[in-house]
Design a protein around this motif. Sequence first.
Motif, PDB file in Angstrom:
ATOM      1  N   GLY A  30       0.840  -1.184   0.000  1.00 48.06           N
ATOM      2  CA  GLY A  30       0.000   0.000   0.000  1.00 48.06           C
ATOM      3  C   GLY A  30       0.874   1.231   0.000  1.00 48.06           C
ATOM      4  O   GLY A  30       2.071   1.167  -0.241  1.00 48.06           O
ATOM      5  N   LEU A  31       0.283   2.352   0.264  1.00 41.92           N
ATOM      6  CA  LEU A  31       1.020   3.610   0.352  1.00 41.92           C
ATOM      7  C   LEU A  31       1.183   3.939   1.826  1.00 41.92           C
ATOM      8  O   LEU A  31       0.206   4.163   2.540  1.00 41.92           O
ATOM      9  N   GLU A  32       2.420   3.929   2.301  1.00 43.90           N
ATOM     10  CA  GLU A  32       2.701   4.260   3.689  1.00 43.90           C
ATOM     11  C   GLU A  32       2.904   5.765   3.797  1.00 43.90           C
ATOM     12  O   GLU A  32       3.635   6.356   3.009  1.00 43.90           O
ATOM     13  N   VAL A  33       2.233   6.371   4.774  1.00 39.64           N
ATOM     14  CA  VAL A  33       2.289   7.812   4.983  1.00 39.64           C
ATOM     15  C   VAL A  33       2.923   8.058   6.343  1.00 39.64           C
ATOM     16  O   VAL A  33       2.489   7.510   7.350  1.00 39.64           O
ATOM     17  N   TYR A  34       3.998   8.880   6.374  1.00 42.03           N
ATOM     18  CA  TYR A  34       4.682   9.184   7.630  1.00 42.03           C
ATOM     19  C   TYR A  34       4.977  10.670   7.734  1.00 42.03           C
ATOM     20  O   TYR A  34       5.561  11.213   6.817  1.00 42.03           O
ATOM     21  N   PRO A  35       4.581  11.341   8.766  1.00 39.67           N
ATOM     22  CA  PRO A  35       3.755  10.831   9.847  1.00 39.67           C
ATOM     23  C   PRO A  35       2.313  10.660   9.379  1.00 39.67           C
ATOM     24  O   PRO A  35       1.847  11.391   8.501  1.00 39.67           O
ATOM     25  N   ALA A  36       1.627   9.701   9.960  1.00 35.55           N
ATOM     26  CA  ALA A  36       0.239   9.439   9.578  1.00 35.55           C
ATOM     27  C   ALA A  36      -0.678  10.561  10.031  1.00 35.55           C
ATOM     28  O   ALA A  36      -1.698  10.814   9.417  1.00 35.55           O
ATOM     29  N   THR A  37      -0.303  11.255  11.101  1.00 35.95           N
ATOM     30  CA  THR A  37      -1.036  12.426  11.577  1.00 35.95           C
ATOM     31  C   THR A  37      -0.099  13.611  11.513  1.00 35.95           C
ATOM     32  O   THR A  37       0.997  13.577  12.065  1.00 35.95           O
ATOM     33  N   ALA A  38      -0.517  14.649  10.805  1.00 38.26           N
ATOM     34  CA  ALA A  38       0.348  15.803  10.601  1.00 38.26           C
ATOM     35  C   ALA A  38      -0.434  17.097  10.754  1.00 38.26           C
ATOM     36  O   ALA A  38      -1.624  17.151  10.457  1.00 38.26           O
ATOM     37  N   ALA A  39       0.245  18.127  11.196  1.00 37.67           N
ATOM     38  CA  ALA A  39      -0.343  19.455  11.312  1.00 37.67           C
ATOM     39  C   ALA A  39      -0.054  20.224  10.027  1.00 37.67           C
ATOM     40  O   ALA A  39       0.878  19.882   9.286  1.00 37.67           O
ATOM     41  N   PRO A  40      -0.839  21.254   9.728  1.00 35.68           N
ATOM     42  CA  PRO A  40      -0.531  22.081   8.559  1.00 35.68           C
ATOM     43  C   PRO A  40       0.899  22.610   8.640  1.00 35.68           C
ATOM     44  O   PRO A  40       1.383  22.985   9.703  1.00 35.68           O
ATOM     45  N   GLY A  41       1.593  22.585   7.506  1.00 34.96           N
ATOM     46  CA  GLY A  41       2.985  23.013   7.434  1.00 34.96           C
ATOM     47  C   GLY A  41       3.988  21.887   7.578  1.00 34.96           C
ATOM     48  O   GLY A  41       5.187  22.078   7.382  1.00 34.96           O
ATOM     49  N   THR A  85       4.272  18.817   1.284  1.00 38.40           N
ATOM     50  CA  THR A  85       4.023  19.585   2.498  1.00 38.40           C
ATOM     51  C   THR A  85       2.534  19.852   2.633  1.00 38.40           C
ATOM     52  O   THR A  85       1.882  20.273   1.677  1.00 38.40           O
ATOM     53  N   VAL A  86       2.011  19.591   3.823  1.00 43.85           N
ATOM     54  CA  VAL A  86       0.602  19.869   4.099  1.00 43.85           C
ATOM     55  C   VAL A  86       0.444  21.391   4.121  1.00 43.85           C
ATOM     56  O   VAL A  86       1.133  22.076   4.867  1.00 43.85           O
ATOM     57  N   PRO A  87      -0.437  21.935   3.275  1.00 42.94           N
ATOM     58  CA  PRO A  87      -0.569  23.398   3.225  1.00 42.94           C
ATOM     59  C   PRO A  87      -1.122  23.976   4.532  1.00 42.94           C
ATOM     60  O   PRO A  87      -1.854  23.299   5.270  1.00 42.94           O
ATOM     61  N   ALA A  88      -0.772  25.214   4.796  1.00 39.90           N
ATOM     62  CA  ALA A  88      -1.234  25.887   6.012  1.00 39.90           C
ATOM     63  C   ALA A  88      -2.747  26.012   6.039  1.00 39.90           C
ATOM     64  O   ALA A  88      -3.348  26.110   7.110  1.00 39.90           O
ATOM     65  N   SER A  89      -3.390  25.987   4.890  1.00 40.13           N
ATOM     66  CA  SER A  89      -4.845  26.139   4.816  1.00 40.13           C
ATOM     67  C   SER A  89      -5.600  24.820   5.018  1.00 40.13           C
ATOM     68  O   SER A  89      -6.834  24.808   5.000  1.00 40.13           O
ATOM     69  N   ALA A  90      -4.881  23.708   5.211  1.00 43.84           N
ATOM     70  CA  ALA A  90      -5.529  22.398   5.349  1.00 43.84           C
ATOM     71  C   ALA A  90      -6.385  22.351   6.609  1.00 43.84           C
ATOM     72  O   ALA A  90      -5.956  22.776   7.675  1.00 43.84           O
ATOM     73  N   ARG A 106      -2.317   1.315  -8.815  1.00 46.64           N
ATOM     74  CA  ARG A 106      -2.776   2.456  -8.021  1.00 46.64           C
ATOM     75  C   ARG A 106      -2.810   2.037  -6.557  1.00 46.64           C
ATOM     76  O   ARG A 106      -3.405   1.018  -6.209  1.00 46.64           O
ATOM     77  N   VAL A 107      -2.152   2.826  -5.681  1.00 50.92           N
ATOM     78  CA  VAL A 107      -2.145   2.543  -4.247  1.00 50.92           C
ATOM     79  C   VAL A 107      -2.586   3.802  -3.500  1.00 50.92           C
ATOM     80  O   VAL A 107      -2.396   4.920  -3.982  1.00 50.92           O
ATOM     81  N   THR A 108      -3.183   3.590  -2.325  1.00 54.78           N
ATOM     82  CA  THR A 108      -3.656   4.719  -1.529  1.00 54.78           C
ATOM     83  C   THR A 108      -3.215   4.573  -0.086  1.00 54.78           C
ATOM     84  O   THR A 108      -2.913   3.483   0.388  1.00 54.78           O
ATOM     85  N   GLY A 109      -3.195   5.693   0.600  1.00 55.90           N
ATOM     86  CA  GLY A 109      -2.916   5.739   2.029  1.00 55.90           C
ATOM     87  C   GLY A 109      -3.655   6.922   2.621  1.00 55.90           C
ATOM     88  O   GLY A 109      -4.029   7.851   1.910  1.00 55.90           O
ATOM     89  N   ASP A 110      -3.872   6.888   3.917  1.00 53.92           N
ATOM     90  CA  ASP A 110      -4.606   7.961   4.591  1.00 53.92           C
ATOM     91  C   ASP A 110      -3.668   8.876   5.352  1.00 53.92           C
ATOM     92  O   ASP A 110      -2.730   8.426   6.007  1.00 53.92           O
ATOM     93  N   LEU A 111      -3.964  10.172   5.265  1.00 51.78           N
ATOM     94  CA  LEU A 111      -3.271  11.193   6.046  1.00 51.78           C
ATOM     95  C   LEU A 111      -4.313  11.862   6.927  1.00 51.78           C
ATOM     96  O   LEU A 111      -5.359  12.287   6.438  1.00 51.78           O
ATOM     97  N   ILE A 112      -4.025  11.955   8.213  1.00 52.25           N
ATOM     98  CA  ILE A 112      -4.907  12.647   9.144  1.00 52.25           C
ATOM     99  C   ILE A 112      -4.290  14.006   9.430  1.00 52.25           C
ATOM    100  O   ILE A 112      -3.155  14.085   9.900  1.00 52.25           O
ATOM    101  N   VAL A 113      -5.041  15.054   9.127  1.00 50.39           N
ATOM    102  CA  VAL A 113      -4.583  16.408   9.417  1.00 50.39           C
ATOM    103  C   VAL A 113      -5.196  16.814  10.746  1.00 50.39           C
ATOM    104  O   VAL A 113      -6.398  16.692  10.954  1.00 50.39           O
ATOM    105  N   SER A 114      -4.332  17.258  11.650  1.00 50.74           N
ATOM    106  CA  SER A 114      -4.749  17.651  12.986  1.00 50.74           C
ATOM    107  C   SER A 114      -4.142  19.003  13.297  1.00 50.74           C
ATOM    108  O   SER A 114      -3.052  19.323  12.813  1.00 50.74           O
ATOM    109  N   LEU A 115      -4.821  19.793  14.104  1.00 45.80           N
ATOM    110  CA  LEU A 115      -4.264  21.085  14.494  1.00 45.80           C
ATOM    111  C   LEU A 115      -3.145  20.934  15.502  1.00 45.80           C
ATOM    112  O   LEU A 115      -2.329  21.814  15.671  1.00 45.80           O
ATOM    113  N   ALA A 116      -3.090  19.782  16.183  1.00 45.82           N
ATOM    114  CA  ALA A 116      -2.030  19.515  17.154  1.00 45.82           C
ATOM    115  C   ALA A 116      -0.905  18.765  16.455  1.00 45.82           C
ATOM    116  O   ALA A 116      -1.139  17.867  15.659  1.00 45.82           O
TER     117      ALA A 116
END
Length: 172
Positions: A30-41, A85-90, A106-116
């Motif tokens: 699959g598509l590995e996303v690191y970090p799986a949880t990221a803040a904008p920027g 880079t996760v945009p500041a507006s995310a 085609r492969v997919t992975g999930d990214l969780i955008v968090s304010l923390a």
Amino acid sequence: MRTGRPLTAAAFAVALAGLGAAPAAAAQGGLEVYPATAAPGTTVTVDTTACGTRGSAAGDARTVGAGAFTLAPASDGDNAAGRFTVPASAQPGTYEIVAKCAGGTRVTGDLIVSLAQADASGAQMPKGHVKTGVGGALGPDPVQTAAGVAALAVAAAGGTWLLHRRARGEGI
């Protein structure tokens, strides 16, 4: 009560079938996303083994607003890796990140955008001030402080007077 056992057995069989399918999907890569949880920027790294040895892919992070990026063969050659880079507006939420290998896979992975922001262990670190109300956080105001003390003094004096009258039997 006898209908419960066949239903429980059926549910258990479905659960086992689901567990058996998960390793097969993981074996494809699959598509590995690191970090799986990221803040904008935050800069996010993705990689996959689904493109094969020395494979490359076109990445798509438009769902989060980052646009397209390239996954190139990594130094070991076993996987393809890329960054965006996760945009500041995310906005906070879960976003699907897609990579399409040169061979069409085609492969997919999930990214969780968090304010923390997450620390190295993945734990969420607080960001910003605590939203618990004003509570003196705006600094001392002598006029408001005097008004508050006066209101408390009047309430205490009134309560004392009422209790004193009641104790003497004068009624309220």
